[in-house]
Design an enzyme around this catalytic site. Structure first.
Site, mmCIF file in Angstrom:
data_model
loop_
_atom_site.group_PDB
_atom_site.id
_atom_site.type_symbol
_atom_site.label_atom_id
_atom_site.label_comp_id
_atom_site.label_asym_id
_atom_site.label_seq_id
_atom_site.Cartn_x
_atom_site.Cartn_y
_atom_site.Cartn_z
ATOM 1 N N CYS A 129 0.807 -1.225 0.000
ATOM 2 C CA CYS A 129 0.000 0.000 0.000
ATOM 3 C C CYS A 129 0.838 1.272 0.000
ATOM 4 C CB CYS A 129 -0.951 0.005 1.197
ATOM 5 S SG CYS A 129 -2.155 -1.336 1.167
ATOM 6 N N HIS A 255 -3.295 7.138 2.156
ATOM 7 C CA HIS A 255 -3.681 5.831 1.639
ATOM 8 C C HIS A 255 -5.096 5.513 2.099
ATOM 9 C CE1 HIS A 255 -4.023 1.670 0.794
ATOM 10 N NE2 HIS A 255 -3.946 1.306 2.055
ATOM 11 N N ASN A 285 -10.152 -0.194 -0.502
ATOM 12 C CA ASN A 285 -8.696 -0.129 -0.441
ATOM 13 C C ASN A 285 -8.150 -0.726 -1.736
ATOM 14 O OD1 ASN A 285 -5.964 -0.459 0.044
ATOM 15 N ND2 ASN A 285 -6.219 -1.338 2.077
#
Length: 332
Positions: A129, A255, A285
């Site tokens: 990520c 993020h 996500n």
């Protein structure tokens, strides 16, 4: 299509004082299949209220059968190149991903070839990520060294292919997508210039986020604590290097793991909710695609304006983390 760079001359490649990466264009792509919380509730022991209250996620996009990470990366790369203009001359393609099409070879060369950029440098970066922020540092290094004049940086992941569809704790979290930026050589005083980047890792915490027996696994509570601590810490470090205070930040694009993490990090930094940009509600996500997708969506919605001071921060498996600052340029 897009002009492929000829062999670089010594003059073009020689390092120059103050040479840095400048954001020139953004692009994004999400698959057409949308999975709602109600869709998940129909097959898992969960509900829309349970998922939304804990993550802020309501929908996510998943890759169509027969498509892969490279397909999403090509689509986002095409969008960014189109936004940059037909005379854009790319010297390198950097693909941030942890779901490559296959282990060997890397996916970036295939993406470059599909974009008619065969012959340019092309390679993958895997920091999960945090991949896009790591990719920014890599692209900036290529430009600062004179190795490249323009870099296509793409973040793309298809985590729906490695998340156990029967796991109610992870299946609701992830979506698939890709975001891309074109970075060109410029000066630090220009709008769009990458001002500072902070990176870090702690391999002692590698077991917090893993893939076991083909499926993604995560220690949720520990990851939450680490994400908040590391994202906020990296953000403070990069703000200090840039010479900004939290109140100077016009847009915090973190993020997009979940809405609670974003809001907690923002509050920890003293950045009010109106300046925290989020698209996690709609896309989930998307791992390495998360930040460039959020930037592209915010730009398209008019939420990022020329002159805005932008703070990026991410946390991912490894564990890895990073943050960056830039002033948003005038983009078409």
């Amino acid at each position: 299509m897009w002009e492929k760079s000829a062999a670089l001359t010594m003059e073009a490649c020689s390092p120059r004082q103050g040479r840095t990466a400048v954001l020139a264009a953004v692009g994004a792509h999400v698959p057409s299949i949308v999975v709602t919380n109600d869709d998940l509730a129909a097959r898992l022991d969960t509900s829309d209220e349970w998922i939304t209250s804990r993550t802020g996620i309501r929908t996510r996009h998943v890759v169509e059968p027969g498509r892969s990470t490279s397909d999403l990366a090509i689509a986002a790369g095409t969008a960014a190149l189109r936004a940059a203009g037909p005379d854009t001359s790319i010297d390198a393609v950097v693909l941030a991903t942890s779901t490559p099409d296959r282990l060997v070879p890397a996916t970036a060369p295939a993406v470059a070839a599909a974009l008619e950029l065969s012959g340019v440098a092309a390679f993958d970066v895997d920091a999960v990520c945090s991949g896009f922020v790591y990719g920014l540092a890599v692209a900036n290094g290529l430009i600062a060294a004179g190795t490249a004049r323009q870099v296509l940086l793409i973040g793309a992941d298809t985590f729906s292919t490695i998340v156990d569809p029967a796991d109610r704790t992870t299946a609701p979290l992830f979506g698939d997508g890709a975001g891309a930026v074109v970075l060109r050589a410029g000066e630090a005083a220009e709008p769009g210039a990458l001002l500072a980047v902070e990176l870090g890792s702690d391999g002692a915490l590698a077991e917090l986020i893993t893939v076991r027996d083909g499926w993604f696994a995560m220690q949720g509570q520990a990851v939450y604590r680490q994400a908040v601590t590391r994202m906020a810490g990296a953000a403070r470090d990069v703000l200090a290097r840039t010479g900004w205070r939290p109140e100077d930040v016009d847009a915090f694009v973190g993020h997009q793991a979940n809405l609670r993490i974003l809001r907690t990090v923002g509050a920890d930094l003293g950045i009010d909710a109106e300046r925290v940009h989020a698209n996690v509600t709609d896309v989930g996500n998307t791992v390495a695609a998360s930040i460039p997708l959020a930037l592209a969506h915010a730009h398209a919605a008019g939420r990022l304006r020329a002159g805005d001071r932008v703070l990026l921060s991410a946390f991912g498996g490894g564990t890895t983390w990073g943050a960056a600052t830039l002033v948003w340029p005038e983009l078409g």
